[in-house]
Design a protein around this motif. Structure first.
Motif, short mmCIF file in Angstrom:
data_model
loop_
_atom_site.label_atom_id
_atom_site.label_comp_id
_atom_site.label_asym_id
_atom_site.label_seq_id
_atom_site.Cartn_x
_atom_site.Cartn_y
_atom_site.Cartn_z
N GLY A 155 60.02 55.36 101.75
CA GLY A 155 60.81 55.75 100.27
C GLY A 155 60.86 54.82 99.24
N ILE A 156 61.23 53.55 99.64
CA ILE A 156 61.61 52.46 98.63
C ILE A 156 60.08 52.27 98.15
CG2 ILE A 156 61.71 49.99 98.60
CD1 ILE A 156 64.05 50.47 100.71
N ILE A 157 59.10 52.23 98.87
CA ILE A 157 57.57 51.77 98.05
C ILE A 157 57.22 53.13 97.45
CG2 ILE A 157 55.24 51.44 98.92
CD1 ILE A 157 57.12 49.19 99.57
N LEU A 158 57.63 54.17 97.73
CA LEU A 158 57.15 55.29 96.68
C LEU A 158 58.18 55.32 95.58
CD1 LEU A 158 56.86 58.32 99.19
CD2 LEU A 158 55.14 57.53 97.95
N THR A 177 49.18 51.82 98.16
CA THR A 177 48.76 51.62 99.41
C THR A 177 48.57 50.46 99.87
OG1 THR A 177 47.57 53.73 99.05
CG2 THR A 177 47.05 52.70 101.21
N GLY A 178 48.19 49.31 99.28
CA GLY A 178 48.02 48.12 99.59
C GLY A 178 49.48 47.47 99.75
N ASP A 179 50.27 47.77 98.69
CA ASP A 179 51.85 47.24 98.60
C ASP A 179 52.55 47.82 100.00
OD1 ASP A 179 51.27 45.83 96.52
OD2 ASP A 179 52.14 47.42 95.12
N PHE A 180 52.29 49.05 100.26
CA PHE A 180 53.11 49.61 101.29
C PHE A 180 52.69 49.05 102.69
CE2 PHE A 180 53.00 52.65 104.87
CZ PHE A 180 54.43 53.05 104.90
N SER A 183 53.85 45.43 102.65
CA SER A 183 55.34 45.53 103.10
C SER A 183 55.71 45.81 104.36
CB SER A 183 56.08 46.42 101.88
OG SER A 183 57.36 46.49 102.40
N ALA A 184 55.11 47.03 104.94
CA ALA A 184 55.25 47.48 106.25
C ALA A 184 54.93 46.39 107.35
CB ALA A 184 54.91 48.73 106.51
N ILE A 185 53.73 46.19 107.31
CA ILE A 185 52.98 45.39 108.22
C ILE A 185 53.79 43.76 108.21
CG2 ILE A 185 51.07 44.26 109.14
CD1 ILE A 185 49.33 46.58 108.17
N GLY A 235 58.77 39.29 99.85
CA GLY A 235 58.24 40.66 99.17
C GLY A 235 57.69 41.56 100.50
N VAL A 236 58.27 41.64 101.51
CA VAL A 236 58.22 42.59 102.63
C VAL A 236 59.11 43.14 102.68
CG1 VAL A 236 56.15 41.05 103.72
CG2 VAL A 236 58.67 40.89 104.37
N SER A 237 59.15 44.43 103.69
CA SER A 237 60.41 45.32 103.72
C SER A 237 61.39 44.79 104.59
CB SER A 237 59.70 46.55 104.51
OG SER A 237 60.72 47.29 104.81
N GLY A 238 62.46 44.65 103.84
CA GLY A 238 63.79 43.90 104.81
C GLY A 238 64.26 45.11 105.75
#
Length: 523
Positions: A155-158, A177-180, A183-185, A235-238
């Protein structure tokens, strides 16, 4: 002061919830929050909602604890399901819903995507509140909880992609998609790496003579905050980082619980206490925020019902996408299962936090519109399943009968314990003291008798001699042995559910530890 007011509201609402049966404590928390927001004096004491503070100090530890309560092996077995629900379902349903909202209300497509992206994350705590007292499939419930652990990041990436599209007029699918993926990986790698480093550090000291429980506990408490902040800085998903860290800590707890029992017990109690307080805290804050939203957006609300229609449409579209997904891909393709899965996508405080996070990124008019739309989505996602589940799901009879069963077992075991004491050769002072303590296990001592005992201890009139203290300790140990034998016999004969027996059995062990622990300074 804000935290003080909210914590007091949490304490009061949880007490009230004990008196109201059949209604989840979450709703009581929400109602008390609304009352706090409606009273000018208390409302003035609470600061405005800050999404960054909320994400760091409330959501990060909550997700960390939820991750720790989830076995890593269970996540491994459900990897495909998690990817399907938390990533693919979330992304596809957001795109479809955004396009339909764009067509229906002639909203800009980027703005429609912002609205739907904010509504994407689901809330495990809010889900628990809508199924309270009902029997819900464990398998389906676990799927929904796993989804809620990981779809916040989607949701945050979207939302970030939609805001970029809205402000620049340009959207790159591959860049998003690359950002997602980054961020996720990145969140998974960072969370797992940092958690493993913390676990290794803590375990080194646990298995040495230099272990300090207070320092270990502080390190443990600070872990989710530090990991979340570092992940966001890089810059990755906390969110994914703290969830992953929690999963790593689950494995640690399973294989080191007897290395330092006091530390482990303190950690478990801390998780339970902080988790319960934070969950209640979240819904009190939600209640206060809802009052302020309706007060601040009064003109928007009264000027048109477009916000209401948009909120209803978004909820219905997301429900429909979830229903179709369940019919096509979930193993059990029955209509009821699909409906339960669709209704189980309850939205809560993450949606609220994401809403306020865009306050400076869109115009004031559109921010007001988005706020009331998301409020409708949150309320509908909690209210609709609460009502529908009462017709779709059977009452959880075991859970409903549990309090009465626990009370009956406690009375039976205390009778056995007191009977054991009466057969022993004890001084009258010790016998009376021990029987009083045993009756406390079932709250049979009146308030008057407590103050009588308290007064005697305070005046130094009932303090036992050294020999009498030893006699009391041994008498209590024998009484606890008799109580445990009673419970063990019931469990062996399958008279009652084992988990009910274990709950009371553990209480006896805790009571005995208070008597025997040489570090206990209260006795």
């Amino acid at each position: 002061m804000s935290s003080f007011v909210i914590v007091v509201a949490v304490a009061i609402s949880n007490i009230i919830a004990r008196y109201i049966h059949g209604i989840s404590s979450t709703y009581i928390n929400l109602i008390v929050g609304i009352i706090v927001g409606l009273i000018p004096f208390t409302n003035h004491l609470v600061l405005e909602f800050n999404d960054k503070i909320f994400m760091i100090f409330i959501l990060a530890p909550l997700l960390f604890f939820e991750g720790q309560a989830t076995p890593l092996m269970a996540v491994g077995k459900r990897t495909k399901s998690i990817v399907n629900t938390a990533v693919l379902l979330a992304a596809i349903s957001a795109i479809i819903a955004a396009f339909v909202v764009h067509q229906f209300f002639n909203l800009m497509l980027p703005l429609a995507l912002v609205i739907v992206a904010i509504s994407t994350p689901t809330d495990a705590t809010a889900f628990d509140s809508v199924v309270t007292g009902r029997k819900f499939s464990n398998s389906l419930g676990n799927t929904l909880k796993m989804e809620s652990l990981f779809n916040d990041a989607t949701g945050i990436i979207l939302l970030q992609a939609a805001i970029t599209w809205l402000t620049t007029g340009y959207l790159s699918f591959w860049a998003s998609t690359g950002d997602f993926l980054f961020s996720a990986i990145g969140g998974i790698i960072l969370g797992a790496g940092l958690a493993f480093a913390v676990v290794s550090f803590r375990q080194y000291f646990v298995r040495s003579s230099y272990n300090v429980i207070s320092s270990q506990t502080l390190i443990y408490v600070l872990t989710p905050f530090c990991i979340y902040l570092l992940a966001e800085m890089l810059g990755v998903s906390g969110i994914i980082a703290v969830v992953t860290a929690g999963l790593v800590h689950n494995s640690e707890a399973n294989r080191s619980r007897f290395s330092s029992p006091r530390q482990m017990h303190l950690g478990i109690q801390l998780i339970n206490f902080v988790g319960e307080v934070l969950n209640s805290f979240v819904f009190v804050v939600l209640g206060i925020s809802l009052v302020r939203i309706f007060a601040n957006q009064y003109n928007t609300i009264m000027g048109s019902i477009k916000w209401l229609a948009t909120g209803v449409l978004v909820y219905v579209l997301l429900w429909g996408c979830r229903y179709i997904y369940a019919r096509l891909w979930v193993g059990d393709k029955k209509r009821q299962t699909a409906s339960l899965f669709a209704l189980g996508g309850v939205h809560g405080t993450v949606t609220l936090a994401m809403t306020f996070s865009i306050s400076n990124q869109v115009s004031q008019y559109w921010f007001s519109f988005i706020v009331v739309v998301e409020t409708v989505v949150i309320i509908l996602s909690m209210l609709v399943p609460t009502i529908v589940f009462k017709f779709m799901l059977p009452i959880d009879v075991d859970e409903q009968n549990r309090p009465a069963q626990l009370e009956q077992l406690r009375h039976g075991m205390v009778e056995v314990g007191i009977k054991q004491i009466k057969t022993m050769d004890l001084s009258s002072v010790v016998r009376a003291s021990v029987i009083y303590d045993l009756r406390d296990q079932i709250q049979k001592n009146t308030l008057g008798s407590f103050f009588k005992q308290w007064g005697a201890v305070t005046a130094n009139k009932s303090v036992l001699t050294g020999l009498q203290s030893v006699e009391q300790r041994r008498a209590l140990m024998q009484a606890f042995d008799a109580e445990r034998d009673y419970l063990y016999d019931l469990a062996k004969r399958h008279v009652v559910n084992s988990d009910v027996v274990y709950e009371i059995y553990s209480e006896i062990l805790l009571s005995e530890s208070l008597v025997l622990d040489p570090r206990n300074q209260m006795i």
